[in-house]
Design a protein around this motif. Structure first.
Motif, PDB file in Angstrom:
ATOM      1  N   ARG A 276       0.823  -1.206   0.000  1.00 50.27           N
ATOM      2  CA  ARG A 276       0.000   0.000   0.000  1.00 50.27           C
ATOM      3  C   ARG A 276       0.856   1.254   0.000  1.00 50.27           C
ATOM      4  O   ARG A 276       0.411   2.312  -0.398  1.00 50.27           O
ATOM      5  CB  ARG A 276      -0.940  -0.009   1.215  1.00 50.27           C
ATOM      6  N   HIS A 277       2.100   1.154   0.468  1.00 50.24           N
ATOM      7  CA  HIS A 277       2.981   2.319   0.493  1.00 50.24           C
ATOM      8  C   HIS A 277       3.923   2.260  -0.710  1.00 50.24           C
ATOM      9  O   HIS A 277       5.141   2.243  -0.575  1.00 50.24           O
ATOM     10  CB  HIS A 277       3.759   2.358   1.806  1.00 50.24           C
ATOM     11  N   LEU A 278       3.336   2.177  -1.896  1.00 49.73           N
ATOM     12  CA  LEU A 278       4.100   2.067  -3.119  1.00 49.73           C
ATOM     13  C   LEU A 278       4.920   3.328  -3.335  1.00 49.73           C
ATOM     14  O   LEU A 278       4.409   4.446  -3.255  1.00 49.73           O
ATOM     15  CB  LEU A 278       3.142   1.858  -4.294  1.00 49.73           C
ATOM     16  N   SER A 279       6.204   3.146  -3.612  1.00 52.57           N
ATOM     17  CA  SER A 279       7.075   4.301  -3.794  1.00 52.57           C
ATOM     18  C   SER A 279       6.678   5.072  -5.041  1.00 52.57           C
ATOM     19  O   SER A 279       6.136   4.522  -6.000  1.00 52.57           O
ATOM     20  CB  SER A 279       8.528   3.854  -3.893  1.00 52.57           C
ATOM     21  N   LEU A 280       6.988   6.355  -5.040  1.00 52.91           N
ATOM     22  CA  LEU A 280       6.581   7.223  -6.138  1.00 52.91           C
ATOM     23  C   LEU A 280       7.222   6.802  -7.449  1.00 52.91           C
ATOM     24  O   LEU A 280       6.588   6.837  -8.501  1.00 52.91           O
ATOM     25  CB  LEU A 280       6.940   8.679  -5.809  1.00 52.91           C
ATOM     26  N   LYS A 281       8.489   6.378  -7.418  1.00 50.85           N
ATOM     27  CA  LYS A 281       9.177   5.997  -8.658  1.00 50.85           C
ATOM     28  C   LYS A 281       8.503   4.786  -9.308  1.00 50.85           C
ATOM     29  O   LYS A 281       8.407   4.694 -10.540  1.00 50.85           O
ATOM     30  CB  LYS A 281      10.651   5.725  -8.386  1.00 50.85           C
ATOM     31  N   VAL A 282       8.030   3.832  -8.479  1.00 50.26           N
ATOM     32  CA  VAL A 282       7.336   2.660  -9.015  1.00 50.26           C
ATOM     33  C   VAL A 282       5.963   3.060  -9.540  1.00 50.26           C
ATOM     34  O   VAL A 282       5.532   2.620 -10.611  1.00 50.26           O
ATOM     35  CB  VAL A 282       7.207   1.557  -7.954  1.00 50.26           C
ATOM     36  N   ARG A 283       5.290   3.910  -8.801  1.00 49.58           N
ATOM     37  CA  ARG A 283       3.948   4.333  -9.206  1.00 49.58           C
ATOM     38  C   ARG A 283       3.973   5.019 -10.573  1.00 49.58           C
ATOM     39  O   ARG A 283       3.158   4.718 -11.449  1.00 49.58           O
ATOM     40  CB  ARG A 283       3.370   5.284  -8.147  1.00 49.58           C
ATOM     41  N   VAL A 284       4.927   5.945 -10.776  1.00 50.24           N
ATOM     42  CA  VAL A 284       4.965   6.664 -12.051  1.00 50.24           C
ATOM     43  C   VAL A 284       5.416   5.738 -13.184  1.00 50.24           C
ATOM     44  O   VAL A 284       4.980   5.897 -14.329  1.00 50.24           O
ATOM     45  CB  VAL A 284       5.866   7.921 -11.971  1.00 50.24           C
ATOM     46  N   PHE A 285       6.279   4.755 -12.876  1.00 48.73           N
ATOM     47  CA  PHE A 285       6.712   3.795 -13.900  1.00 48.73           C
ATOM     48  C   PHE A 285       5.527   2.964 -14.382  1.00 48.73           C
ATOM     49  O   PHE A 285       5.311   2.809 -15.598  1.00 48.73           O
ATOM     50  CB  PHE A 285       7.802   2.885 -13.346  1.00 48.73           C
ATOM     51  N   VAL A 286       4.760   2.432 -13.441  1.00 54.54           N
ATOM     52  CA  VAL A 286       3.608   1.605 -13.802  1.00 54.54           C
ATOM     53  C   VAL A 286       2.594   2.414 -14.591  1.00 54.54           C
ATOM     54  O   VAL A 286       2.110   1.986 -15.649  1.00 54.54           O
ATOM     55  CB  VAL A 286       2.969   0.992 -12.542  1.00 54.54           C
ATOM     56  N   ASP A 287       2.247   3.606 -14.106  1.00 52.57           N
ATOM     57  CA  ASP A 287       1.273   4.449 -14.796  1.00 52.57           C
ATOM     58  C   ASP A 287       1.750   4.822 -16.193  1.00 52.57           C
ATOM     59  O   ASP A 287       0.966   4.835 -17.154  1.00 52.57           O
ATOM     60  CB  ASP A 287       0.995   5.718 -13.985  1.00 52.57           C
ATOM     61  N   PHE A 288       3.038   5.133 -16.322  1.00 46.34           N
ATOM     62  CA  PHE A 288       3.580   5.508 -17.624  1.00 46.34           C
ATOM     63  C   PHE A 288       3.458   4.351 -18.613  1.00 46.34           C
ATOM     64  O   PHE A 288       3.048   4.546 -19.768  1.00 46.34           O
ATOM     65  CB  PHE A 288       5.046   5.932 -17.488  1.00 46.34           C
ATOM     66  N   MET A 289       3.818   3.138 -18.187  1.00 44.00           N
ATOM     67  CA  MET A 289       3.771   1.985 -19.071  1.00 44.00           C
ATOM     68  C   MET A 289       2.331   1.647 -19.489  1.00 44.00           C
ATOM     69  O   MET A 289       2.063   1.309 -20.646  1.00 44.00           O
ATOM     70  CB  MET A 289       4.444   0.778 -18.425  1.00 44.00           C
ATOM     71  N   VAL A 290       1.418   1.736 -18.547  1.00 45.77           N
ATOM     72  CA  VAL A 290       0.015   1.471 -18.874  1.00 45.77           C
ATOM     73  C   VAL A 290      -0.478   2.476 -19.917  1.00 45.77           C
ATOM     74  O   VAL A 290      -1.128   2.109 -20.905  1.00 45.77           O
ATOM     75  CB  VAL A 290      -0.853   1.526 -17.596  1.00 45.77           C
ATOM     76  N   ASN A 291      -0.163   3.743 -19.730  1.00 48.28           N
ATOM     77  CA  ASN A 291      -0.585   4.773 -20.688  1.00 48.28           C
ATOM     78  C   ASN A 291       0.128   4.607 -22.021  1.00 48.28           C
ATOM     79  O   ASN A 291      -0.469   4.790 -23.087  1.00 48.28           O
ATOM     80  CB  ASN A 291      -0.309   6.159 -20.123  1.00 48.28           C
ATOM     81  N   HIS A 292       1.418   4.262 -21.974  1.00 50.51           N
ATOM     82  CA  HIS A 292       2.200   4.113 -23.191  1.00 50.51           C
ATOM     83  C   HIS A 292       1.641   3.008 -24.088  1.00 50.51           C
ATOM     84  O   HIS A 292       1.458   3.197 -25.299  1.00 50.51           O
ATOM     85  CB  HIS A 292       3.660   3.804 -22.840  1.00 50.51           C
ATOM     86  N   PHE A 293       1.337   1.863 -23.497  1.00 54.28           N
ATOM     87  CA  PHE A 293       0.903   0.730 -24.299  1.00 54.28           C
ATOM     88  C   PHE A 293      -0.598   0.742 -24.589  1.00 54.28           C
ATOM     89  O   PHE A 293      -1.068  -0.022 -25.421  1.00 54.28           O
ATOM     90  CB  PHE A 293       1.290  -0.583 -23.622  1.00 54.28           C
ATOM     91  N   SER A 294      -1.325   1.622 -23.911  1.00 52.78           N
ATOM     92  CA  SER A 294      -2.760   1.695 -24.209  1.00 52.78           C
ATOM     93  C   SER A 294      -3.014   2.270 -25.600  1.00 52.78           C
ATOM     94  O   SER A 294      -4.085   2.083 -26.153  1.00 52.78           O
ATOM     95  CB  SER A 294      -3.457   2.566 -23.165  1.00 52.78           C
TER      96      SER A 294
END
Length: 294
Positions: A276-294
């Motif tokens: 639940r305490h996901l680090s910011l660097k991981v959060r932005v990486f995941v969000d970026f990849m999801v948006n990139h491949f969408s």
């Protein structure tokens, strides 16, 4: 209910006594005891079975603990989110990506990500081995295919589908197959699974009918990229995931056949620990990849 009393109750439940809770909260043991008593009086229930040395939750206490624990987690998450609101993503990010998909799609995506977040350094392991994220210290992994039972959170990047292809030179020597049954008359490059050591069957669907072809030919390989190279060099027909031959098809080195037949698809996901305490660097990486491949 008083938030301080809730925190005292949860700490006492987890610590097993008022002294441990007092140490965790930085207050006196009597303060914890009084806070819990106030909560019991307010709710008109007994939350603990008390003895001289320890505490144990009553049935009502168990129910309240489960709810209150979640409340405290949510409050802490809200606080953490607010503290991150002004943060700049930075630090070293450890990721694992599959080999062929990594080279063709993930490396360009990671390069774009790093241009967008210049303070993040990416350490990427390119491997088809299913890594143990916790044991090996990865922040996130990208994987293709059915996933084992895991407590990781997975977000979809899309799907990949199997396709059939060969070189134009091969089709100058052999007629193009019009249906899966025609593959019996062709030199099919087989893929041998490194895990099972078995030849992978070619599966097709047409009008709710499943067609299975066991490839036969003069060449068998246990590496997908090597199989694509073999097809480009006129060794025969291959059955592989679409992303593996995307560039070769665009360049005219390979031609697809049997396009009218449906083939199995596999999910492509980015996974990260259920934290639940996901680090910011991981959060932005995941969000970026999801948006990139969408």
């Amino acid at each position: 209910m008083d938030l301080g009393a809730i925190a005292a109750f949860v700490s006492a439940a987890e610590g097993g006594n008022f002294t441990a809770a007092a140490t965790a909260l930085g207050i006196s043991a009597s303060g914890v005891s009084k806070a819990v008593s106030r909560l019991e009086n307010e709710l008109h229930v007994r939350l603990f079975n008390r003895s001289t040395r320890s505490l144990s939750l009553t049935a009502d206490g168990v129910v309240l603990y489960q709810r209150c624990k979640q409340i405290l987690i949510d409050l802490n998450d809200a606080k953490l989110a607010m503290s991150h609101a002004q943060d700049v993503p930075k630090g070293r990010l450890y990721v694992s990506i599959p080999a062929a998909f990594g080279r063709s799609h993930m490396i360009p995506a990671i390069s774009a990500f790093m241009r967008h977040y210049p303070l993040i350094e990416v350490d990427a392991s390119v491997t088809d081995r299913f890594v143990d994220m916790v044991e090996e210290g990865f922040d996130a992994v990208v994987r293709i295919g059915d996933l084992p039972d895991t407590r990781m959170i997975a977000r979809s990047l899309g799907v990949t589908r199997f396709v059939v292809a060969a070189s134009p030179h091969y089709f100058q020597r052999q007629p193009r197959p019009e249906k899966p049954e025609d593959l019996r008359d062709h030199n099919c490059v087989s893929f041998i699974s490194p895990q099972t050591k078995r030849i992978t069957e070619w599966v097709f669907f047409s009008n709710d009918k499943k067609i299975v072809h066991t490839p036969a030919g003069t060449l068998s390989l246990d590496d997908g990229e090597a199989m694509v190279d073999a097809a480009i060099n006129h060794s025969g027909i291959i059955y592989c995931q679409d992303y593996m031959i995307e560039n070769a098809v665009k360049d005219g080195k390979l031609q697809r056949v049997l396009k009218d037949f449906i083939t199995p698809e596999k999910p492509v996901v980015v996974m990260y620990p259920q934290n639940r305490h996901l680090s910011l660097k991981v959060r932005v990486f995941v969000d970026f990849m999801v948006n990139h491949f969408s």
